[in-house]
Design a protein around this motif. Structure first.
Motif, short mmCIF file in Angstrom:
data_model
loop_
_atom_site.label_atom_id
_atom_site.label_comp_id
_atom_site.label_asym_id
_atom_site.label_seq_id
_atom_site.Cartn_x
_atom_site.Cartn_y
_atom_site.Cartn_z
N SER A 265 23.80 -0.33 6.42
CA SER A 265 23.31 -0.65 7.76
C SER A 265 24.52 -0.88 8.65
N GLY A 266 24.63 -0.12 9.72
CA GLY A 266 25.78 -0.23 10.62
C GLY A 266 25.37 -0.10 12.06
N LEU A 267 26.39 -0.01 12.93
CA LEU A 267 26.13 0.10 14.37
C LEU A 267 25.46 1.41 14.73
N GLN A 268 25.68 2.43 13.91
CA GLN A 268 25.12 3.74 14.20
C GLN A 268 23.76 3.96 13.54
N GLY A 269 23.20 2.92 13.00
CA GLY A 269 21.88 3.04 12.38
C GLY A 269 21.95 2.73 10.90
N THR A 270 20.83 2.82 10.25
CA THR A 270 20.70 2.50 8.82
C THR A 270 20.32 3.75 8.06
N ARG A 271 21.07 4.05 7.01
CA ARG A 271 20.70 5.16 6.13
C ARG A 271 19.75 4.63 5.08
N TRP A 272 18.47 4.59 5.43
CA TRP A 272 17.49 4.03 4.53
C TRP A 272 17.37 4.84 3.24
N ASP A 273 17.54 6.16 3.34
CA ASP A 273 17.43 6.99 2.14
C ASP A 273 18.51 6.67 1.13
N LEU A 274 19.76 6.51 1.63
CA LEU A 274 20.86 6.17 0.74
C LEU A 274 20.75 4.74 0.24
#
Length: 309
Positions: A265-274
């Motif tokens: 989870s970062g400033l550019q969004g969350t990679r929920w799949d990863l």
């Protein structure tokens, strides 16, 4: 057979026919279930299967979510399987960040912490449960009182102690603050008190001291309790998030898996799949550990709190 003996023989035969059937040895010596017993058994099995399905369903959903494209994670209506099965998500986890470092740090911290806790808890449990010394029960009650203090209250004092020792952002700070747990000592004490004292007295007659009695007699009999404590302690270190997040500065060097999962989870969004794929990977070691030690876990949990003098 004469005619006079026929009535007696018939009576014996009728008595044997009316007598209840003896349990069949091939069926394990158990009497056949009644109709009500069979109904209860069926409902018991159904209840177990339903409970298992309830507990397993989130894991199944997380696994299939790890195979979805990131854009379909919150699609409406929700679906179990996405438009495509992206097995590459599990490989992308290791390319996204230092995930191998997180796994290695978690293994080192969890295994080392478990070994330290086992050494401390078994010896302290032996001292509280088998040895007789003045003030033993009062000290044990004071020791158990630490279980009532929430971890969140201890975070700031522990961090100040780590600063004083110069251990911030080190493996020592991740392991030692939780190496002296009252839960482990209580568990081992209860199990040790259930072991007959005559075994230890016989060893002392043969010239064995407390240390030798502990290592050669008491500890080998406590394998099940040690297995229970090992699993609980390993899971505690493996899943710890708050303390590693606070005491670790360089996450790429000393970060553990729970901290690594938050890095998706970062400033550019969350990679929920990863993040889902990483969560599934993090579950594998603990699942294997529980399966391997399942027999000892059941026995240890059943016996740990039954004894006492």
């Amino acid at each position: 057979m004469s005619i006079d003996t026929l009535p007696a023989a018939t009576a014996v035969f009728d008595a044997e026919a009316d007598a209840p059937a003896e349990p069949d040895e091939r069926a394990g010596g158990r009497e056949p279930l009644t109709k009500r017993g069979r109904v209860r058994l069926v409902f018991a099995h159904i209840a177990v299967y339903v409970a298992a399905a309830i507990f397993v369903s989130p894991i199944v959903y997380a696994f299939f979510s790890a195979l979805k494209p990131n854009s379909e994670m919150f699609s409406m209506p929700p679906t179990l399987i996405g438009s495509e099965m992206r097995w590459s998500n599990f490989a992308d986890v290791f390319a996204y960040g230092p995930f191998l470092t997180y796994i290695g740090n978690s293994f080192f911290v969890s295994i080392t912490g478990t070994l330290v806790v086992l050494a401390v808890s078994t010896t302290a449990g032996y001292a509280f449960g088998r040895l007789r010394w003045k003030g033993r029960d009062a000290v044990f009650v004071l020791f158990l009182a630490t279980l009532m203090v929430p971890q969140e209250v201890l975070v700031i004092p522990m961090f100040q102690v780590m600063q004083w020792f110069g251990w911030v952002d080190t493996y020592q700070s991740l392991i030692l603050p939780f190496a002296f747990t009252a839960f482990g000592t209580f568990l081992m004490r209860q199990f040790f008190r259930g072991i007959p004292f005559e075994l230890e007295e016989a060893a002392r007659v043969d010239g064995a001291g407390p240390i030798r009695s502990f290592l050669q007699i008491i500890l080998p009999l406590a394998k099940s309790a040690v297995a229970v404590l090992s699993v609980f302690t390993f899971l505690s270190f493996w899943n710890s998030y708050l303390w590693p997040l606070i005491v670790t500065v360089d996450y790429a060097a000393h970060g553990t898996l729970p901290v690594g999962l938050a890095s998706f989870s970062g400033l550019q969004g969350t990679r929920w799949d990863l993040q889902m794929a990483a969560a599934i990977i993090s579950m594998v070691p603990t699942t294997v550990l529980v399966i391997v030690l399942q027999k000892h876990l059941v026995k240890g949990i059943a016996m740990a709190g039954l004894g006492g003098r």
